[in-house]
Design an enzyme around this catalytic site. Structure first.
Site, short mmCIF file in Angstrom:
data_model
loop_
_atom_site.label_atom_id
_atom_site.label_comp_id
_atom_site.label_asym_id
_atom_site.label_seq_id
_atom_site.Cartn_x
_atom_site.Cartn_y
_atom_site.Cartn_z
CD GLU A 3 -2.33 1.59 2.60
OE1 GLU A 3 -2.17 2.78 2.97
OE2 GLU A 3 -2.83 0.72 3.32
CB CYS A 51 -2.68 5.90 3.11
SG CYS A 51 -3.72 4.71 3.98
#
Length: 515
Positions: free
Chosen positions: A257, A296
């Site tokens: 990620e 994020c």
């Protein structure tokens, strides 16, 4: 001398042999604890987890492992106050932001405990129905999922030291795979404390859960072919991980990620006086300020119809001007600090780069800090930038500033808006705002191939939706392209990463014994 936190590896607590790296309070500037992993026998620690922890977990059924997760939840809930204190001191977060991390992690763990209970008293999972391999139905093929006989190494980011651990550890442990977590150094204290509490409670088998705080040097070298790696962080570090021989040559499974330039879009059917417009402005401000924009999944680009650019500037700016920034221990403060001086400097540098291509619509640097010394505290006010020519704004589409920063951009029509969103080259999440169900549905499908999630907010779910940036365990977390190409969570789908798929070809009598 501040405390040197111990690592838990090989079933024992071990201190590194070096002086350690200091962790600081990002608001007050004082040293809190130190972390160090120098001199640890990583190969032996990984082997212990792989052989001892893995075997003990695999001996249990899914239901039994789910019960262990439920017991871990109880331990974490009993120590919540200590975790909040650590988060305030080490991450500089206000209580509501700490809850996103701490309570979010506990909630995710509890969700997997309940999901695991539904899998029953079995040691493998069937994958689809048996398939005939010829005219005679006696000989068939049945795909099964079995736990990988390795370790799960988690290399985590600084922004979610609690949730980042448990959202990965929950499905791994439920799958029967031991966990070794390497938290980001700057905020490792909370992760280490949570692991310490769980280990001391004696809930999990020895080797099932380990923590290494400090440098990650040598950790990838200790990996074997059936281990797995889950990484959250920058695209540059992800590239280094992907090129390591363990991944490139030994085919260690890896989940990434990475950077994500997420977007929010107000569809053209709704005007400035609509509920959808207000929902957009509210959500943009929330995503800019929760955890000081250090998520994020935070909104980085905001797209509105050209005719609404000025009104959106006004509406978002008015909300941002009410955000109080400073010491999270002060009751009136809504947004705390960035996690470290290094992160503060990185955000300032990123802002300077974006300012060369964008106009400052709301200047967070002009907001005074509450009960915090600007020369010491790593605090920065929320900043809204704007670009009137979205097509020419290449830097905005390519650059993520990991802090309370977003850029407003106008579009001509829906096709133009969606094309601009896709210039993010793959993101974790995009959110759509409007009241036309058909238009929202069509736009969501158009963006589905380039986003892990599409979060659709219409007035009928104004009080129900979970938020653009909130990662729910029932839904997929991850994204294609520059977001890393990984997948986490998504309910029981998360267990697949920790299993190996095999086709067992045999008589129906043999296959019948695989229940």
């Amino acid at each position: 001398m501040t405390e040197l936190l111990s690592n838990y590896l090989g079933g024992t607590w071990q201190r590194g042999s070096g002086a350690g790296t200091a962790l600081f309070d990002p608001v007050l500037g004082n040293e809190l604890v130190r972390v160090d992993a120098t001199g640890l026998d990583l190969a032996a620690g990984f082997a212990f987890a792989r052989e001892q922890g893995g075997a003990a977990l695999r001996a249990l059924t899914y239901r039994q492992r789910a019960a262990l997760l439920g017991e871990v939840v109880k331990v974490l809930q009993a120590n919540r106050d200590a975790y909040y204190d650590i988060a305030t001191a080490n991450s500089g977060t206000v209580r509501n932001d700490s809850a996103v991390d701490i309570d979010g992690g506990i909630f995710t763990l509890g969700t997997y405990a309940r999901l695991g209970d539904t899998l029953g008293d079995r040691h493998h999972l069937p994958d689809g129905e048996a398939a005939r391999l010829g005219k005679d139905p006696l000989f068939q093929s049945q795909h099964v999922l079995v736990p990988t006989r390795g370790v799960a190494l988690f290399i985590n980011a600084f922004n979610f030291p609690a949730w980042g651990l448990w959202e990965k550890a929950a499905p791994a442990l439920l799958a029967g795979v031991p966990v070794i977590v390497k938290p980001a150094t700057a905020t490792a204290w909370l992760t280490q404390r949570m692991v310490r509490d769980v280990v001391e409670a004696g809930i999990l088998p020895a080797g099932a859960l380990s923590v290494v705080c400090g440098s990650a040097a040598g950790m990838l070298d200790a990996l074997q072919p059936f281990d797995v790696v889950s990484f959250t962080g920058s695209a540059d570090t992800a590239a280094v991980i992907r090129s390591h021989p363990a991944i490139a040559r030994r085919s260690v499974r890896v989940n990434i990620e990475a950077d994500s330039i997420n977007a929010a879009v107000l569809l053209p059917q709704d005007g400035a006086d609509s509920a959808a417009f207000d929902l957009l402005a509210k959500e943009v401000v929330r995503e800019m300020t929760v955890k000081s924009g250090q998520k994020c999944t935070a909104i980085r680009r905001v797209f509105v119809p050209e005719a609404l650019y000025a009104r959106a500037t006004e509406a978002i700016g008015a909300r941002l001007s009410k955000v109080t920034v400073g010491n999270p221990r002060h009751d009136t403060v809504r947004m705390g600090a960035l996690v470290s001086r290094a992160q503060f400097d990185a955000v300032q540098a990123g802002l300077d780069g974006l300012r060369r291509h964008a106009q400052v619509l709301h200047d967070g640097s002009r907001q005074p800090l509450v009960d915090a010394d600007p020369a010491v505290a790593c605090c920065i006010g929320p900043t809204l930038l704007g670009v009137t020519d979205a097509d020419a704004a290449g830097t905005v589409h390519d650059t993520e500033v990991f802090g309370p920063v977003a850029t407003l951009l106008p579009y001509r029509d829906t096709a133009h808006a969606l094309a601009l969103v896709r210039r993010g080259q793959g993101s974790l999440v995009a959110s759509l705002y409007g009241s036309d169900a058909a238009a929202l549905g069509a736009a969501a499908l158009e963006l589905a191939d380039s986003h892990g999630r599409v979060h659709v907010i219409s007035p009928d779910v104004a009080q129900l939706h979970t938020g653009h940036g909130n990662v729910m365990p029932q839904s997929l977390h991850g994204g294609p392209g520059r977001a890393g190409g990984g997948e986490e969570l998504g309910g029981l789908r998360a267990l697949h990463f920790y299993h190996r798929r095999c086709a067992i070809q045999a008589s129906t009598a043999v296959l019948g014994t695989l229940a």
